[in-house]
Design a protein around this motif. Structure first.
Motif, PDB file in Angstrom:
ATOM      1  N   ARG A   1       0.964  -1.610   0.188  1.00  0.00           N
ATOM      2  CA  ARG A   1       0.201   0.236   0.012  1.00  0.00           C
ATOM      3  C   ARG A   1       0.975   1.229   0.548  1.00  0.00           C
ATOM      4  O   ARG A   1       0.136   2.536  -0.301  1.00  0.00           O
ATOM      5  N   ILE A   2       2.316   1.258   0.049  1.00  0.00           N
ATOM      6  CA  ILE A   2       3.014   1.844   0.261  1.00  0.00           C
ATOM      7  C   ILE A   2       4.030   1.760  -0.683  1.00  0.00           C
ATOM      8  O   ILE A   2       4.643   0.780  -0.973  1.00  0.00           O
ATOM      9  N   ALA A   3       4.456   3.383  -1.859  1.00  0.00           N
ATOM     10  CA  ALA A   3       5.860   2.535  -2.525  1.00  0.00           C
ATOM     11  C   ALA A   3       6.650   4.057  -2.389  1.00  0.00           C
ATOM     12  O   ALA A   3       6.070   5.228  -2.164  1.00  0.00           O
ATOM     13  N   PHE A   4       7.735   3.192  -2.904  1.00  0.00           N
ATOM     14  CA  PHE A   4       8.247   4.400  -1.712  1.00  0.00           C
ATOM     15  C   PHE A   4       9.825   4.650  -2.690  1.00  0.00           C
ATOM     16  O   PHE A   4      10.357   3.062  -3.823  1.00  0.00           O
ATOM     17  N   MET A   5      10.195   5.356  -3.180  1.00  0.00           N
ATOM     18  CA  MET A   5      11.943   5.849  -4.441  1.00  0.00           C
ATOM     19  C   MET A   5      12.495   6.659  -4.026  1.00  0.00           C
ATOM     20  O   MET A   5      11.978   7.231  -2.836  1.00  0.00           O
ATOM     21  N   LYS A   6      13.189   6.487  -4.123  1.00  0.00           N
ATOM     22  CA  LYS A   6      14.186   8.097  -3.476  1.00  0.00           C
ATOM     23  C   LYS A   6      15.483   7.735  -5.008  1.00  0.00           C
ATOM     24  O   LYS A   6      15.793   6.941  -5.592  1.00  0.00           O
ATOM     25  N   LEU A   7      15.815   9.160  -4.447  1.00  0.00           N
ATOM     26  CA  LEU A   7      16.705   9.872  -5.392  1.00  0.00           C
ATOM     27  C   LEU A   7      18.258   9.995  -5.435  1.00  0.00           C
ATOM     28  O   LEU A   7      17.710  10.396  -3.914  1.00  0.00           O
ATOM     29  N   THR A   8      19.029  10.991  -5.723  1.00  0.00           N
ATOM     30  CA  THR A   8      20.256  11.995  -4.546  1.00  0.00           C
ATOM     31  C   THR A   8      20.376  13.021  -6.059  1.00  0.00           C
ATOM     32  O   THR A   8      20.207  12.824  -6.920  1.00  0.00           O
TER      33      THR A   8
ATOM     34  N   HIS B   1       6.241   4.399   9.602  1.00  0.00           N
ATOM     35  CA  HIS B   1       5.043   3.941  10.262  1.00  0.00           C
ATOM     36  C   HIS B   1       4.166   4.555  10.725  1.00  0.00           C
ATOM     37  O   HIS B   1       3.026   4.638  11.107  1.00  0.00           O
ATOM     38  N   LEU B   2       4.199   6.183  10.333  1.00  0.00           N
ATOM     39  CA  LEU B   2       3.302   7.553  10.625  1.00  0.00           C
ATOM     40  C   LEU B   2       2.193   7.423   8.922  1.00  0.00           C
ATOM     41  O   LEU B   2       1.179   6.448   9.054  1.00  0.00           O
ATOM     42  N   CYS B   3       2.846   7.014   8.320  1.00  0.00           N
ATOM     43  CA  CYS B   3       1.718   5.915   6.929  1.00  0.00           C
ATOM     44  C   CYS B   3       1.334   5.140   7.445  1.00  0.00           C
ATOM     45  O   CYS B   3      -0.219   4.701   7.205  1.00  0.00           O
ATOM     46  N   ARG B   4       1.544   3.611   8.118  1.00  0.00           N
ATOM     47  CA  ARG B   4       0.643   2.330   8.588  1.00  0.00           C
ATOM     48  C   ARG B   4      -0.134   3.147   9.304  1.00  0.00           C
ATOM     49  O   ARG B   4      -0.907   2.622   9.545  1.00  0.00           O
TER      50      ARG B   4
END
Ligand SMILES: [Mn+2]
Length: 345
Positions: free
Chosen positions: A225-232, A318-321
């Protein structure tokens, strides 16, 4: 803290010098609302007998090609006067978001804050926070209420603010009024197609490569239910891209079936993180962003984080959950009911 539209209009009418400013790292809505407001004031409240000095300010190192079109030929950041009678902040939820121009705002006798962020900190003398898709829409509505003359050019700016802040009318506070405004523009034969193409079919190759990089980092949490992406910042440099090219990448996460919160974390040169959040349905990210020190809207929010990625993720997920627990997965309602034309028994 007052909020009076009446006073806003009379202050604009009566001020001979006005500084208009928007938030740092400006998006299309911020820039378009500044230019639109200056045009509205010029067209409606100034003539030879009552000239006004109106200067625009934005704390930005560079402005993307896409958004540069909005400010084409517009003079920015040239302070013609030592001080102004009135300062107007646009699309800005807090004083600090004005960046280096916060000082000029604070030092101005009379200040107005026109915005549409529900997390707005009401930092001006007169705070007008609207429930609208964009600051541009708020300006258009004010102009209509006061029967102002609204030029085609102002319409184009307003439309640009609306479509970019709503990801082409797919998210955010879209109301009957938003659609009415667009209807009026269609009736006026404003070339909306050209604006749509400019803002939504105009990605640079660099942005496409940056998206590829971001998608490479895509991970899922909380039962997908949560999608996470990162960039620099290094990724951005490697792709020959700009900060503006990162806009919209977070939307790719929320477009995935079953994903209710999408996160994009961008590591800055000083190892801090700029984090964008998106949600859909009844899931809200505005409070999550506020708890993390930022703010925004129900479905679109952001914050800045000083610390390690692992800590950031732990706190944020945690907050998203918690938010997701308040909104259990519901069975999707049937979109099309064709029982009336289903096969005869
Ligand atoms: Mn906005």
């Amino acid at each position: 803290m007052i909020h009076s539209l009446e006073k806003c209009i009379s202050d604009i009418k009566n001020s001979k010098s006005i500084a208009i400013m928007c938030h740092t790292v400006p998006d299309a809505d911020a820039l378009a609302s500044m230019v639109a407001l200056k045009k509205l004031i010029k067209q409606n409240f100034t003539d030879e007998n009552s000239p006004k000095q109106i200067d625009l300010f934005v704390d930005a190192d560079e402005i993307s090609e896409l958004n540069s079109a909005i400010i084409n030929g517009v003079e920015l950041n040239n302070q013609h006067l030592d001080s102004y009678e009135l300062a107007i902040s646009l699309d800005c939820s807090s004083l600090s978001r004005l960046g280096k121009y916060a000082e000029l705002f604070k030092n101005t006798q009379n200040t107005i804050n026109i915005d549409h962020h529900i997390t707005n900190e009401k930092f001006a003398d007169n705070n007008l926070v609207f429930v609208t898709s964009s600051t541009c829409e708020a300006l258009y509505r004010i102009a209509k209420i006061y029967n102002m003359e609204i030029s085609d050019e102002v319409c184009k700016l307003v439309y640009s603010g609306i479509i970019t802040d709503t990801n082409n009318l797919t998210q955010g506070t879209i109301t009957v009024n938003t659609h009415k405004i667009i209807t009026e523009m269609v009736q006026r034969k404003i070339n909306l197609d050209a604006l749509n193409e400019h803002f939504f079919k105009n990605n640079t190759k660099s942005k496409a490569f940056l998206l590829k990089q971001a998608l490479d980092s895509l991970t899922f949490y909380a039962g997908d239910r949560i999608a996470f992406m990162k960039l620099t910042k290094q990724d951005i440099a490697d792709c020959n891209a700009t900060v503006e090219d990162t806009y919209g990448i977070v939307n790719h996460g929320i477009e995935i079936k079953g994903v209710d919160i999408s996160i994009l974390a961008i590591k800055q040169e000083d190892n801090s993180y700029q984090v964008s959040l998106r949600s859909k349905g009844d899931v809200s990210v505005s409070e999550i962003a506020t708890k993390m020190g930022g703010g925004g809207h129900e479905q679109v929010a952001a914050f800045h984080y000083e610390g390690l990625l692992a800590d950031l993720k732990e706190k944020l997920i945690h907050l998203c959950r918690e938010e997701l627990a308040n909104h259990p997965v519901e069975e999707k309602e049937v979109l099309f009911d064709n029982s009336d034309v289903s096969q005869e028994q």
